[in-house]
Design an enzyme around this catalytic site. Structure first.
Site, PDB file in Angstrom:
ATOM      1  N   GLY A  29       0.634   6.093   1.659  1.00 10.98           N
ATOM      2  CA  GLY A  29       1.995   6.258   1.974  1.00 10.98           C
ATOM      3  C   GLY A  29       1.918   7.571   2.973  1.00 10.98           C
ATOM      4  O   GLY A  29       1.241   7.745   3.952  1.00 10.98           O
ATOM      5  N   TRP A  45      -4.624   2.100   8.961  1.00  7.44           N
ATOM      6  CA  TRP A  45      -5.782   2.797   8.764  1.00  7.44           C
ATOM      7  C   TRP A  45      -5.212   3.735   7.552  1.00  7.44           C
ATOM      8  O   TRP A  45      -4.479   4.768   7.576  1.00  7.44           O
ATOM      9  CB  TRP A  45      -5.975   3.894  10.046  1.00  7.44           C
ATOM     10  CG  TRP A  45      -7.040   4.646   9.962  1.00  7.44           C
ATOM     11  CD1 TRP A  45      -7.264   5.977   9.048  1.00  7.44           C
ATOM     12  CD2 TRP A  45      -8.209   4.733  10.897  1.00  7.44           C
ATOM     13  NE1 TRP A  45      -8.514   6.699   9.327  1.00  7.44           N
ATOM     14  CE2 TRP A  45      -9.092   6.038  10.429  1.00  7.44           C
ATOM     15  CE3 TRP A  45      -8.704   4.204  11.875  1.00  7.44           C
ATOM     16  CZ2 TRP A  45     -10.068   6.229  11.151  1.00  7.44           C
ATOM     17  CZ3 TRP A  45      -9.826   4.280  12.632  1.00  7.44           C
ATOM     18  CH2 TRP A  45     -10.538   5.560  12.089  1.00  7.44           C
ATOM     19  N   ASP A  46      -6.112   3.543   6.386  1.00  8.35           N
ATOM     20  CA  ASP A  46      -5.514   4.440   5.068  1.00  8.35           C
ATOM     21  C   ASP A  46      -6.310   5.581   5.118  1.00  8.35           C
ATOM     22  O   ASP A  46      -7.480   5.831   5.326  1.00  8.35           O
ATOM     23  CB  ASP A  46      -5.819   3.319   3.866  1.00  8.35           C
ATOM     24  CG  ASP A  46      -4.725   3.702   3.063  1.00  8.35           C
ATOM     25  OD1 ASP A  46      -4.154   4.657   3.001  1.00  8.35           O
ATOM     26  OD2 ASP A  46      -4.444   2.551   1.921  1.00  8.35           O
ATOM     27  N   ASP A 105       4.461   4.912  -0.437  1.00 11.99           N
ATOM     28  CA  ASP A 105       3.962   3.490  -1.058  1.00 11.99           C
ATOM     29  C   ASP A 105       5.235   3.179  -1.875  1.00 11.99           C
ATOM     30  O   ASP A 105       5.271   2.124  -2.482  1.00 11.99           O
ATOM     31  CB  ASP A 105       3.070   3.882  -2.013  1.00 11.99           C
ATOM     32  CG  ASP A 105       1.609   3.724  -1.422  1.00 11.99           C
ATOM     33  OD1 ASP A 105       1.496   3.191  -0.266  1.00 11.99           O
ATOM     34  OD2 ASP A 105       0.616   3.999  -2.098  1.00 11.99           O
ATOM     35  N   ASP A 159      -5.952  -4.111   1.411  1.00 16.01           N
ATOM     36  CA  ASP A 159      -7.198  -3.791   0.618  1.00 16.01           C
ATOM     37  C   ASP A 159      -7.662  -5.105  -0.173  1.00 16.01           C
ATOM     38  O   ASP A 159      -6.939  -5.772  -0.527  1.00 16.01           O
ATOM     39  CB  ASP A 159      -6.825  -2.733  -0.373  1.00 16.01           C
ATOM     40  CG  ASP A 159      -8.063  -2.000  -0.683  1.00 16.01           C
ATOM     41  OD1 ASP A 159      -9.266  -2.408  -0.604  1.00 16.01           O
ATOM     42  OD2 ASP A 159      -7.791  -0.876  -1.389  1.00 16.01           O
TER      43      ASP A 159
HETATM   44  C1  DGJ Z   1      -2.689   2.933  -0.395  1.00 13.19           C
HETATM   45  C2  DGJ Z   1      -1.390   2.198   0.702  1.00 13.19           C
HETATM   46  O1  DGJ Z   1      -0.316   3.195   0.716  1.00 13.19           O
HETATM   47  C3  DGJ Z   1      -1.153   0.819   0.150  1.00 13.19           C
HETATM   48  O2  DGJ Z   1       0.235   0.544   1.097  1.00 13.19           O
HETATM   49  C4  DGJ Z   1      -2.214  -0.133   0.207  1.00 13.19           C
HETATM   50  O3  DGJ Z   1      -2.597  -0.089   1.431  1.00 13.19           O
HETATM   51  C5  DGJ Z   1      -3.349   0.779  -0.753  1.00 13.19           C
HETATM   52  N1  DGJ Z   1      -3.513   1.863  -0.405  1.00 13.19           N
HETATM   53  C6  DGJ Z   1      -4.498  -0.306  -0.580  1.00 13.19           C
HETATM   54  O4  DGJ Z   1      -5.596   0.391  -1.284  1.00 13.19           O
END
Ligand code: DGJ
Length: 765
Positions: A516, A471-472, A535, A361
């Site tokens: 996560g 891809w979050d 996470d 990010d």
């Molecule tokens: C949540 C993810 O689980 C993290 O690893 C990270 O990519 C953050 N978002 C970034 O905003």
């Protein structure tokens, strides 16, 4: 194998059998699900006859038998005809809400592939049983799919409205199964952010237990995988049944025990807020549910699910391909970086022989915190002059692949996208939509929004030499419009976008992430080969999360990172070796600040990476099992092609500990195994003032001198090696080095700190 005879069907997998019958007034029941039978006849003593209705039960069929639906192990159940469990199908039209489904047709067909919801690939056989209510003109097809060499059965249903009145589906479970109660226990997950996949055991008592999600994703609160185990069941012995659902939105799974102590299990889409209407000729297909049975405890069940996911869920191109060791920028930089910082991280990662650099990010728009920029997928050229292209090229020059983070389903209010398309977010049009992590969810039920997401991801992928996308998805869904299928439509919209993207970019490695593990499920794994399951990178907690995940999911889909010694989530301090010993079971990555490493840390990481590369096949493709728990530790193993790697994770140190032996599971009894332990570093600073027992000059416990020494020098820890037969290894195990406990010291002792761990490699000779 599917065998059909008069009013009975026997489904046989590698080592299980599932006996369906409709001999009782054409109602479809499962009379047996368990170890493989050799013939229909063998099932006879297993089938209980209903002689007379008990107590206040109702008769469904006066002519044949005193038959009550409530007493039958129905494969599909409805309301209003004497079955008083929670129904697996609730439908209604303007004429009635009572439906009475009987078997109309039984067919073995060429496996059918639907294209909206993901399905397991490479099926071998399929049975379709059509149930009909001829008075109501509705047909329900029950599908059973088998896979060669697997003990998994896939099930879904299709509801077809043939009536001129619209039909409302209020609940449609993908599967229902009746079980005999043997003092059974439900094993399921609970959790929340950074605390996913905790395993809980709930004694099944009278009433209904529901494992579900209402967040809009499969969620980190619960997960669609669960087990029902009988009282004799442990990791290696006894009967248990496992279930999962290939679906990434709200699911509902229940285990209900009625007053006759019979159990019914259901798996499907969540019925809360669900109302799908079908016009004449229309049909609705539910997501696929998976089920399996093991008579050898839950390790065998886990092995079936792990193998099935590799063979039938994860895309063929990637299922057995080795995955790169990643460096991810998140925990070391968060949003605070520039081109110089990223380039220096690339250089360091490359020197350590990592293989993929992931820019997380913060690289686009004015994304310097979580309140800005989502939706505007253009690189921030002030932060990264030269854009992604120059960074990707730099990584490639340094012999690493380049990957990027995106959160394509979301938008910040502070973005151009929101200003231009405020109506694209999920909202009911009445209430002010609420935010989560300062962001809204884009309404993927809309075609133009799907196209936008597809285009923006495509543009980013094509803007540079990108080989990986994380891809979050960082919030739950709220404010949904008034539609009985909103959550279903959303996830179908997402699946349609994902289909287009993975078709267009089949070479890209995608990592599924949702803060996560907030959407860690078989639906997402059908598109994305690997998942960031939490996470939380604290080694002890992460170990617990991975232990939970392995019950239902393979190592090949879990990516785990070694982060800084002080956990950003819990502020717990553990050694880099302990962090590695946890993260290596799956797809290894690093996200600690490489620019701050001490010389000893650099050496330590180099050794870890060499070790991982040497045993990558076991760590990524191995079948993983829980070996057992001891006073202050537990052990696990991963096995692949004659090689087993076992880990022993300690929780805390204890004085004068007992003698520990490490026993393995599933060894080849007639083979010998050579074994050795992975050598870890001993940190001088952790001896405290005891160091003075050997030092010629006085060293202060926290003084500059000890830090100077421990930053540059370490001592190798204990090393054991030898040869042992598979039989003895399984029965008695190897003796582990004695643990140090306050007096005396030797090189062959194991000095264990709280949350410490060790790895042992066993190779067939
Ligand atoms: C949540 C993810 O689980 C993290 O690893 C990270 O990519 C953050 N978002 C970034 O905003």
């Amino acid at each position: 194998m599917i065998e059909v005879r008069d009013k009975e069907v026997l489904l046989s997998t590698k080592s299980t059998s599932y006996l369906l019958s409709y001999s009782k007034a054409n109602y479809l029941t499962c009379e047996y699900y368990g170890s493989r039978l050799s013939s229909f006849e063998e099932a006879k003593p297993l089938v209980s006859d209903l002689i007379i209705n008990q107590g206040t039960e109702l008769n469904i069929d006066d002519k044949n038998l005193n038959l009550s639906l409530n007493q039958m192990k129905l494969e599909l159940s409805t309301l209003g005809r004497g079955d008083f469990f929670s129904p697996s199908l609730i439908i209604k039209n303007s004429r009635s809400m009572i439906f009475d489904f009987k078997v109309d047709k039984v067919e073995v067909v060429k496996p059918i592939i639907h294209n909206i919801l993901p399905m397991p690939r490479d099926p071998s056989e399929e049975l379709v049983i059509c149930l009909a209510d001829n008075d109501m003109h509705v047909v329900v097809e029950l599908h059973y799919i088998l896979y060669s060499e697997s003990d998994i059965i896939c099930r879904y249903i299709k509801v077809i409205n043939q009536d001129s009145q619209p039909l409302h589906i209020l609940k449609a479970m993908s599967m229902q199964l009746g079980l005999v109660n043997h003092n059974s226990t439900l094993v399921s997950y609970y959790g929340n952010w950074a605390n996913e996949l905790n395993v809980q055991q709930t004694k099944i008592t009278h009433g209904r237990i529901v494992n579900e999600s209402l967040t809009g994703s499969s969620s980190n609160r619960h997960n669609p995988f669960f087990i029902v185990k009988e009282d004799n069941c442990n990791a290696i012995n006894g009967n248990c049944y496992g279930y999962n659902l290939i679906y990434s939105s709200n699911f509902e799974e229940s285990v209900e025990m009625d007053s006759f102590s019979k159990i019914r299990v259901q798996v499907g889409i969540n019925s809360t807020l669900f109302d799908k209407s079908l016009l004449q000729g229309e049909s609705f297909v539910t997501p696929c549910a998976l089920l399996s049975y093991s008579s050898n405890g839950y390790n065998k069940l886990s092995k079936e699910f792990q193998t099935f996911i590799n063979n039938h869920i994860v895309k063929k191109k990637f299922n057995f391909e080795s995955r790169p060791i990643a460096y991810n920028s998140w925990e070391s930089c968060y949003y605070k970086y520039n081109k110089r910082k990223i380039k220096s991280l690339i250089r360091k990662a490359s020197k350590l022989k990592m293989e993929l650099f992931v820019l997380d990010d913060g690289w686009f728009a004015n994304r310097n915190d979580d309140a800005h920029g989502l939706g505007d997928w253009e690189v921030n050229r002030r932060k990264l002059p030269g854009g992604l292209k120059s960074l990707a090229n730099y990584a490639i020059k340094k012999k690493m692949k380049f990957g990027i983070w995106m959160e394509p389903e979301m938008v910040n209010e502070n973005s151009r996208l929101y200003k231009n398309h405020p109506t694209w977010i999920i909202q009911d049009g009445i209430h002010t939509p609420i935010k989560g992590r300062n962001q809204y969810v884009l309404d993927l039920t809309k075609k133009e929004v799907q196209d936008f997401v597809f285009d923006s991801v495509s543009k980013v992928i094509e803007s540079a030499d990108i080989s990986y996308v994380k891809w979050d998805y960082n919030r739950n869904i709220s404010d949904m419009p008034n539609s009985g299928t909103f959550f279903y439509d959303y996830i179908c919209g997402l699946y349609s976008v994902l289909n287009r993207i993975v078709d267009k970019y089949p070479y890209i490695l995608f990592e599924n992430c949702a803060s996560g593990g907030n959407r860690f499920d078989l639906g997402m794994l059908s598109f994305f080969q690997q998942s960031w399951i939490s996470d939380n990178t604290d080694s002890f907690k992460r170990g617990e999360i991975q232990k939970g995940a392995r019950l239902g999911y393979p190592l090949s889909v879990m990516s785990n990172h070694v982060s800084g010694k002080t956990s950003n989530q819990l502020l717990r301090y553990t050694s880099l070796d302990s962090k590695f010993n946890v993260a290596c079971f799956g797809i290894l990555g690093y996200e600690l600040n490489l620019c701050d490493l001490k010389p000893v840390d650099i050496k330590c990481i180099k050794k870890q990476i060499l070790f991982y590369k040497k045993h990558r096949d076991v760590f990524q493709l191995g079948v993983s099992s829980f070996i057992g728990r001891d006073d202050n530790s537990y052990s696990i193993q991963a096995q692949h092609n004659g090689k087993i790697i076992a880990a022993k994770y300690y929780t805390h140190t204890i004085p004068n500990p007992k003698e520990y032996h490490l026993r393995l599971l599933d060894t080849e009894k007639n083979c010998d195994y050579s074994f050795y332990s992975r050598i870890q570093n001993r940190d001088f600073a952790r001896f405290g003032s005891l160091i003075n027992m050997v030092s010629p000059i006085h060293i202060k416990e926290d003084g500059a001198l000890i830090h100077f020494i421990s930053n540059r020098f370490t001592m190798d820890g204990e090393y054991i090696h030898g040869i042992i037969s598979g039989k003895i290894l399984e029965n008695s195990g190897i003796a582990l080095p004695m643990l140090w406990s306050g007096t005396g010291i030797s090189n062959s002792m194991s000095i264990i700190h709280d949350f410490d761990s060790r790895l042992y490699v066993f190779e067939k000779c």
